[in-house]
Design a protein around this motif. Structure first.
Motif, mmCIF file in Angstrom:
data_model
loop_
_atom_site.group_PDB
_atom_site.id
_atom_site.type_symbol
_atom_site.label_atom_id
_atom_site.label_comp_id
_atom_site.label_asym_id
_atom_site.label_seq_id
_atom_site.Cartn_x
_atom_site.Cartn_y
_atom_site.Cartn_z
ATOM 1 N N ALA A 21 0.835 -1.196 0.000
ATOM 2 C CA ALA A 21 0.000 0.000 0.000
ATOM 3 C C ALA A 21 0.875 1.253 0.000
ATOM 4 O O ALA A 21 0.600 2.221 -0.707
ATOM 5 N N HIS A 22 1.937 1.236 0.781
ATOM 6 C CA HIS A 22 2.880 2.361 0.825
ATOM 7 C C HIS A 22 3.422 2.653 -0.581
ATOM 8 O O HIS A 22 3.438 3.800 -1.038
ATOM 9 N N ASP A 23 3.869 1.616 -1.276
ATOM 10 C CA ASP A 23 4.417 1.781 -2.626
ATOM 11 C C ASP A 23 3.350 2.303 -3.599
ATOM 12 O O ASP A 23 3.638 3.153 -4.450
ATOM 13 N N ALA A 24 2.127 1.813 -3.460
ATOM 14 C CA ALA A 24 1.047 2.270 -4.339
ATOM 15 C C ALA A 24 0.759 3.749 -4.112
ATOM 16 O O ALA A 24 0.575 4.510 -5.067
ATOM 17 N N TYR A 25 0.738 4.189 -2.864
ATOM 18 C CA TYR A 25 0.484 5.605 -2.587
ATOM 19 C C TYR A 25 1.547 6.480 -3.250
ATOM 20 O O TYR A 25 1.246 7.550 -3.794
ATOM 21 N N LEU A 26 2.802 6.051 -3.217
ATOM 22 C CA LEU A 26 3.864 6.811 -3.876
ATOM 23 C C LEU A 26 3.624 6.867 -5.383
ATOM 24 O O LEU A 26 3.769 7.932 -5.997
ATOM 25 N N ARG A 27 3.254 5.736 -5.985
ATOM 26 C CA ARG A 27 2.974 5.704 -7.427
ATOM 27 C C ARG A 27 1.820 6.632 -7.785
ATOM 28 O O ARG A 27 1.776 7.208 -8.859
ATOM 29 N N TRP A 28 0.860 6.769 -6.891
ATOM 30 C CA TRP A 28 -0.313 7.595 -7.157
ATOM 31 C C TRP A 28 -0.060 9.074 -6.881
ATOM 32 O O TRP A 28 -0.951 9.896 -7.003
ATOM 33 N N GLY A 29 1.162 9.413 -6.450
ATOM 34 C CA GLY A 29 1.503 10.816 -6.260
ATOM 35 C C GLY A 29 1.356 11.353 -4.851
ATOM 36 O O GLY A 29 1.502 12.547 -4.614
ATOM 37 N N TYR A 30 1.076 10.506 -3.879
ATOM 38 C CA TYR A 30 0.988 10.973 -2.500
ATOM 39 C C TYR A 30 2.389 11.180 -1.928
ATOM 40 O O TYR A 30 3.344 10.526 -2.332
ATOM 41 N N THR A 31 2.507 12.053 -0.953
ATOM 42 C CA THR A 31 3.757 12.270 -0.239
ATOM 43 C C THR A 31 3.681 11.492 1.070
ATOM 44 O O THR A 31 2.701 11.591 1.808
ATOM 45 N N VAL A 32 4.718 10.748 1.361
ATOM 46 C CA VAL A 32 4.770 9.986 2.607
ATOM 47 C C VAL A 32 5.319 10.908 3.687
ATOM 48 O O VAL A 32 6.394 11.475 3.544
ATOM 49 N N MET A 33 4.581 11.049 4.774
ATOM 50 C CA MET A 33 4.943 11.980 5.839
ATOM 51 C C MET A 33 5.526 11.236 7.034
ATOM 52 O O MET A 33 5.120 11.426 8.152
ATOM 53 N N GLY A 34 6.425 10.380 6.842
ATOM 54 C CA GLY A 34 7.026 9.652 7.946
ATOM 55 C C GLY A 34 7.521 8.319 7.463
ATOM 56 O O GLY A 34 7.213 7.875 6.367
ATOM 57 N N GLU A 35 8.291 7.714 8.294
ATOM 58 C CA GLU A 35 8.947 6.470 7.937
ATOM 59 C C GLU A 35 8.038 5.291 8.271
ATOM 60 O O GLU A 35 7.403 5.273 9.319
ATOM 61 N N ILE A 36 7.976 4.331 7.398
ATOM 62 C CA ILE A 36 7.262 3.103 7.701
ATOM 63 C C ILE A 36 8.252 2.171 8.387
ATOM 64 O O ILE A 36 9.329 1.907 7.881
ATOM 65 N N LYS A 37 7.883 1.732 9.560
ATOM 66 C CA LYS A 37 8.747 0.822 10.310
ATOM 67 C C LYS A 37 8.010 -0.501 10.484
ATOM 68 O O LYS A 37 6.806 -0.521 10.703
ATOM 69 N N HIS A 38 8.744 -1.564 10.414
ATOM 70 C CA HIS A 38 8.143 -2.864 10.645
ATOM 71 C C HIS A 38 7.974 -3.075 12.136
ATOM 72 O O HIS A 38 8.851 -2.732 12.926
ATOM 73 N N ALA A 39 6.842 -3.619 12.508
ATOM 74 C CA ALA A 39 6.579 -3.877 13.910
ATOM 75 C C ALA A 39 7.607 -4.859 14.451
ATOM 76 O O ALA A 39 7.964 -5.821 13.793
ATOM 77 N N THR A 40 8.087 -4.593 15.638
ATOM 78 C CA THR A 40 9.054 -5.465 16.284
ATOM 79 C C THR A 40 8.303 -6.455 17.155
ATOM 80 O O THR A 40 7.337 -6.103 17.812
ATOM 81 N N ALA A 41 8.771 -7.674 17.166
ATOM 82 C CA ALA A 41 8.159 -8.697 18.009
ATOM 83 C C ALA A 41 8.342 -8.325 19.482
ATOM 84 O O ALA A 41 9.248 -7.581 19.842
ATOM 85 N N LEU A 42 7.488 -8.869 20.317
ATOM 86 C CA LEU A 42 7.590 -8.655 21.755
ATOM 87 C C LEU A 42 8.112 -9.935 22.386
ATOM 88 O O LEU A 42 7.544 -11.008 22.206
ATOM 89 N N PHE A 43 9.226 -9.823 23.123
ATOM 90 C CA PHE A 43 9.791 -10.960 23.850
ATOM 91 C C PHE A 43 9.191 -10.966 25.250
ATOM 92 O O PHE A 43 9.275 -9.980 25.978
ATOM 93 N N VAL A 44 8.545 -12.076 25.605
ATOM 94 C CA VAL A 44 7.953 -12.226 26.940
ATOM 95 C C VAL A 44 8.631 -13.393 27.651
ATOM 96 O O VAL A 44 8.943 -14.409 27.037
ATOM 97 N N TYR A 45 8.857 -13.236 28.934
ATOM 98 C CA TYR A 45 9.678 -14.183 29.690
ATOM 99 C C TYR A 45 9.051 -14.590 31.020
ATOM 100 O O TYR A 45 9.587 -15.424 31.724
ATOM 101 N N GLY A 46 7.931 -14.011 31.373
ATOM 102 C CA GLY A 46 7.318 -14.270 32.679
ATOM 103 C C GLY A 46 5.882 -14.707 32.541
ATOM 104 O O GLY A 46 5.550 -15.634 31.797
#
Length: 175
Positions: A21-46
């Motif tokens: 979707a991010h790539d499509a928005y760029l192709r359609w002429g939208y400006t991306v106003m921030g960085e897309i970050k991949h969600a980080t997994a959550l390590f649980v230990y308790g």
């Protein structure tokens, strides 16, 4: 057009990990106003390793995989039935990597762990990194937390308490 009036700018919200979707928005002429970050997994230990606790807090069991965090241990804490993750060279804390938490669910878990813990990125032996709730200091026992003892002595009551507080946690998380 919004409510019959022309707008000079518009904004689109894209799910964080939706790169197509991010790539499509760029192709359609939208400006991306921030960085897309991949969600980080959550390590649980308790306590969050237990299905009954996750179900009580989130209403489901997220996808998970066995993992461990080298250089850390799940320490028993004075007067508490839950552990704290503390730096410990030579140790590797066993736990789980939760990989499909929604933003809502992360908010609930953040509210559950509250200000006593620091959310930090830790290296995982399973590869990559994950976020973990780290115990800052104080009240740390010399021994490791015992998951089997917790399961036998406290899990049922603890999960019931989690179910009672889950609505409040969701409200605190602003969800």
């Amino acid at each position: 057009m919004i409510a019959g009036r022309a707008e000079s700018t518009s904004a689109l919200t894209c799910i964080i990990d939706n790169q197509p979707a991010h790539d499509a928005y760029l192709r359609w002429g939208y400006t991306v106003m921030g960085e897309i970050k991949h969600a980080t997994a959550l390590f649980v230990y308790g306590t969050l390793q237990f299905d009954a606790v996750l179900e009580a807090l989130l209403g489901r069991i997220p996808k998970r995989a066995t993992a461990s965090a080298p250089g850390w241990r799940a320490a028993a804490l004075v007067g508490r039935v839950y552990p704290g993750l503390v730096a410990a060279p030579g140790y590797a804390s066993p736990g789980l990597r939760l990989t499909d938490l929604s933003r809502r669910e992360r908010g609930i878990l953040d509210a559950f762990e509250d200000d006593r813990y620091d959310l930090r990125e830790v290296e995982l032996t399973s590869g990559g990194r994950g976020l973990a709730y780290v115990w800052p200091d104080g009240d740390v026992c010399g021994e490791n937390w015992d998951a089997e003892q917790f399961k036998a002595l406290h899990l049922q009551e603890y999960a019931a308490r989690c179910a009672r507080i889950a609505p409040r946690l969701a409200a605190e998380a602003g969800l």
